[in-house]
Design a protein around this motif. Structure first.
Motif, PDB file in Angstrom:
ATOM      1  N   LEU A  15      50.027  39.181  42.339  1.00  0.00           N
ATOM      2  CA  LEU A  15      50.865  37.987  42.198  1.00  0.00           C
ATOM      3  C   LEU A  15      50.785  37.111  43.445  1.00  0.00           C
ATOM      4  O   LEU A  15      50.642  35.884  43.354  1.00  0.00           O
ATOM      5  N   VAL A  16      50.856  37.744  44.625  1.00  0.00           N
ATOM      6  CA  VAL A  16      50.781  36.992  45.881  1.00  0.00           C
ATOM      7  C   VAL A  16      49.422  36.311  46.015  1.00  0.00           C
ATOM      8  O   VAL A  16      49.337  35.144  46.427  1.00  0.00           O
ATOM      9  N   ARG A  21      51.632  41.160  56.217  1.00  0.00           N
ATOM     10  CA  ARG A  21      52.337  42.444  56.386  1.00  0.00           C
ATOM     11  C   ARG A  21      53.788  42.326  55.909  1.00  0.00           C
ATOM     12  O   ARG A  21      54.334  43.253  55.314  1.00  0.00           O
ATOM     13  N   ALA A  22      54.400  41.165  56.170  1.00  0.00           N
ATOM     14  CA  ALA A  22      55.772  40.955  55.714  1.00  0.00           C
ATOM     15  C   ALA A  22      55.838  40.863  54.190  1.00  0.00           C
ATOM     16  O   ALA A  22      56.846  41.258  53.583  1.00  0.00           O
ATOM     17  N   LEU A  23      54.779  40.373  53.562  1.00  0.00           N
ATOM     18  CA  LEU A  23      54.771  40.209  52.107  1.00  0.00           C
ATOM     19  C   LEU A  23      54.450  41.497  51.362  1.00  0.00           C
ATOM     20  O   LEU A  23      55.033  41.772  50.303  1.00  0.00           O
ATOM     21  N   LEU A  64      46.757  44.422  52.514  1.00  0.00           N
ATOM     22  CA  LEU A  64      47.075  43.398  53.511  1.00  0.00           C
ATOM     23  C   LEU A  64      45.912  42.451  53.777  1.00  0.00           C
ATOM     24  O   LEU A  64      46.100  41.229  53.857  1.00  0.00           O
ATOM     25  N   ILE A  65      44.703  42.991  53.904  1.00  0.00           N
ATOM     26  CA  ILE A  65      43.564  42.176  54.338  1.00  0.00           C
ATOM     27  C   ILE A  65      43.248  41.027  53.370  1.00  0.00           C
ATOM     28  O   ILE A  65      43.072  39.875  53.814  1.00  0.00           O
ATOM     29  N   PRO A  66      43.176  41.244  52.037  1.00  0.00           N
ATOM     30  CA  PRO A  66      42.903  40.101  51.154  1.00  0.00           C
ATOM     31  C   PRO A  66      43.976  39.022  51.221  1.00  0.00           C
ATOM     32  O   PRO A  66      43.665  37.822  51.185  1.00  0.00           O
ATOM     33  N   ILE A  67      45.248  39.431  51.353  1.00  0.00           N
ATOM     34  CA  ILE A  67      46.325  38.449  51.440  1.00  0.00           C
ATOM     35  C   ILE A  67      46.238  37.693  52.755  1.00  0.00           C
ATOM     36  O   ILE A  67      46.371  36.462  52.797  1.00  0.00           O
ATOM     37  N   ALA A  68      46.008  38.407  53.857  1.00  0.00           N
ATOM     38  CA  ALA A  68      45.860  37.751  55.164  1.00  0.00           C
ATOM     39  C   ALA A  68      44.706  36.752  55.139  1.00  0.00           C
ATOM     40  O   ALA A  68      44.799  35.662  55.718  1.00  0.00           O
ATOM     41  N   ALA A  69      43.610  37.122  54.475  1.00  0.00           N
ATOM     42  CA  ALA A  69      42.442  36.238  54.405  1.00  0.00           C
ATOM     43  C   ALA A  69      42.801  34.906  53.744  1.00  0.00           C
ATOM     44  O   ALA A  69      42.470  33.830  54.263  1.00  0.00           O
ATOM     45  N   LEU A  70      43.503  34.968  52.607  1.00  0.00           N
ATOM     46  CA  LEU A  70      43.861  33.733  51.904  1.00  0.00           C
ATOM     47  C   LEU A  70      44.898  32.932  52.690  1.00  0.00           C
ATOM     48  O   LEU A  70      44.848  31.698  52.709  1.00  0.00           O
TER      49      LEU A  70
END
Length: 336
Positions: free
Chosen positions: A12-13, A276-278, A286-292
Motif C-alpha cells: 500500500l505504501v 523505517r517509521a512507516l 524498508l529498502i524499496p520504500i526508502a528508494a521511492l
C-alpha cells in the motif's frame, strides 16, 4: 518470516509513493520558464505536440525528472545501507564523507585532465566512485580498532573528519582553477542538477540495476548487522566482510548519483528514516520504500527549486539542505 500484514502495508505504501512520484512528475513537466499547458500535456506525451512542445518535454524536462528520481533512489538506498551497517539513524553518505571524496575526484578530473565530450558522461560515475571508494577505504581503515574490530560509531566520527578535510581540499582546488571550470565545480558543490540529458541516464542506470538487487539480496544480512555485534557474530555473520562489501555498495550508489546531480545532502538521511517509521526496521521491506521516498524527495526539491527564482532557480541541494538540516537536528536531539 515476515507477517502478511506488513507485506500488505508495504504494498500500500509503495502504491501511494508511486502515485506521488507520478503526480509530482506531471506537475514538474508543466512548470518552468517555458510552461507547457496541462491540457496539452498528454497529447505531447503521446507524440502529438509541436516541435517546441516536444523539445521542452523530451529534451529538457523529462530527462531531468528521470535523473532526479534515479539519483534520489540511489542516495536513499545508500543511506539505508549505511544506517543499517552502523546502527545509527544519523548516517548519510554526505555526512560521513563519501560525497566529499567523490567531489574531490571530480574536481581533479575536471580541472586538470583533458576531457573528451563523448566519454565525459560515462567517465564521471567511474571517477566519482574512485574518489569515494578511496575515501571509504580510508574511513574503514581508520575505524578499525585493535582487538575489537570495526566500530560503527567510529565510522561516523571518522567520516565526519574526512568530510571536513576534503571540503578544505576542494576549496584549495577551486582556487587554483580557471573561472569557467570553477563555476562548474561551484554549481556541483551546491547540488545543482546539471546532468540533464539522456546519456547521463544511460550512464547512471547500470549502477542501479546491479547494486539495488544486490542490496536487496543482502537485506537479511543488514538486519543481522543492525543487532549487537555479539549477537550477529553468534548467528554466523562475518562482520568485517559484510560491512566492507556493503560499504562498497553504498559508496558506489552514492558516487554514481552525485556524479550527475552534484553534492546532494540529507536524502540518504531522511528517506530511510521515514521508511523505517512507516514499515519498521526489516530491510527487505524498508529498502524499496526508502528508494521511492528518496526519488520523490529529490524530484520534488528540484521542481520547487528550479521554479522559485529566475532565471536559473535554486539548486536542489540547497532545497534539500533547508529541509534536511532541521530534520538532522531533530534526530540528533532525539538521539541525545
Amino acid at each position: 518470516m515476515i507477517p502478511t500484514r506488513l507485506i500488505k502495508k508495504q504494498q500500500l505504501v509503495l502504491l501511494v509513493l508511486a502515485a506521488l512520484i507520478l503526480l509530482t512528475a506531471l506537475i514538474g513537466m508543466g512548470l518552468g520558464s517555458a510552461p507547457l499547458s496541462y491540457k496539452r500535456l498528454f497529447s505531447v506525451i503521446l507524440g502529438q505536440g509541436t516541435f517546441k512542445e516536444n523539445f521542452i518535454l523530451f529534451s529538457i524536462r523529462l530527462p531531468r525528472l528521470v535523473i532526479t528520481i534515479l539519483a534520489g533512489i540511489a542516495l536513499a538506498v545508500s543511506g539505508a545501507i549505511l544506517q543499517g551497517m552502523t546502527r545509527n539513524d544519523l548516517a548519510d553518505p554526505g555526512i560521513i564523507g563519501i560525497h566529499s571524496g567523490a567531489g574531490v575526484a571530480i574536481a581533479v578530473f575536471f580541472l586538470f585532465f583533458p576531457i573528451e565530450t563523448g566519454s565525459f558522461v560515462y567517465l564521471l560515475p567511474v571517477v566519482a566512485f574512485a574518489g569515494a571508494f578511496l575515501t571509504a577505504g580510508l574511513i574503514y581503515v581508520f575505524s578499525i580498532r585493535r582487538g575489537s574490530g570495526l566500530q560503527p560509531i567510529r565510522i561516523i566520527l571518522t567520516g565526519i573528519g574526512f568530510s571536513m578535510a576534503l571540503s578544505g581540499m576542494m576549496v584549495v582546488l577551486v582556487s587554483s582553477g580557471d573561472r569557467q571550470k570553477v563555476d562548474f565545480i561551484a554549481r556541483w558543490m551546491s547540488g545543482n542538477i546539471w546532468g540533464t540529458d539522456w546519456p547521463f541516464i544511460i550512464a547512471l542506470v547500470p549502477w542501479l540495476v546491479i547494486l539495488i538487487p544486490y542490496t536487496l539480496f543482502k537485506a537479511r544480512r543488514l538486519n543481522l548487522l543492525s543487532l549487537d555485534d555479539t549477537v550477529s557474530a553468534g548467528l554466523g555473520v562475518s562482520m568485517g566482510r559484510e560491512r566492507l562489501t556493503l560499504l562498497i555498495a553504498a559508496t558506489a550508489l552514492a558516487s554514481a548519483a552525485v556524479s550527475v546531480t552534484g553534492g546532494i545532502a540529507f536524502i540518504g538521511l531522511m528517506a530511510p528514516h521515514m521508511a523505517r517509521a512507516l514499515i519498521g526496521p526489516r530491510h527487505q521491506l524498508l529498502i524499496p520504500i526508502a528508494a521511492l521516498i528518496g526519488g520523490w524527495l529529490l524530484m520534488m526539491a528540484d521542481t520547487i527549486g528550479r521554479n522559485l527564482a529566475e532565471p536559473d532557480g535554486i539548486p536542489a541541494g540547497i532545497v534539500t539542505a533547508l529541509i534536511g538540516a532541521p530534520y538532522f537536528l531533530y534526530l540528533l536531539r532525539k538521539k541525545v
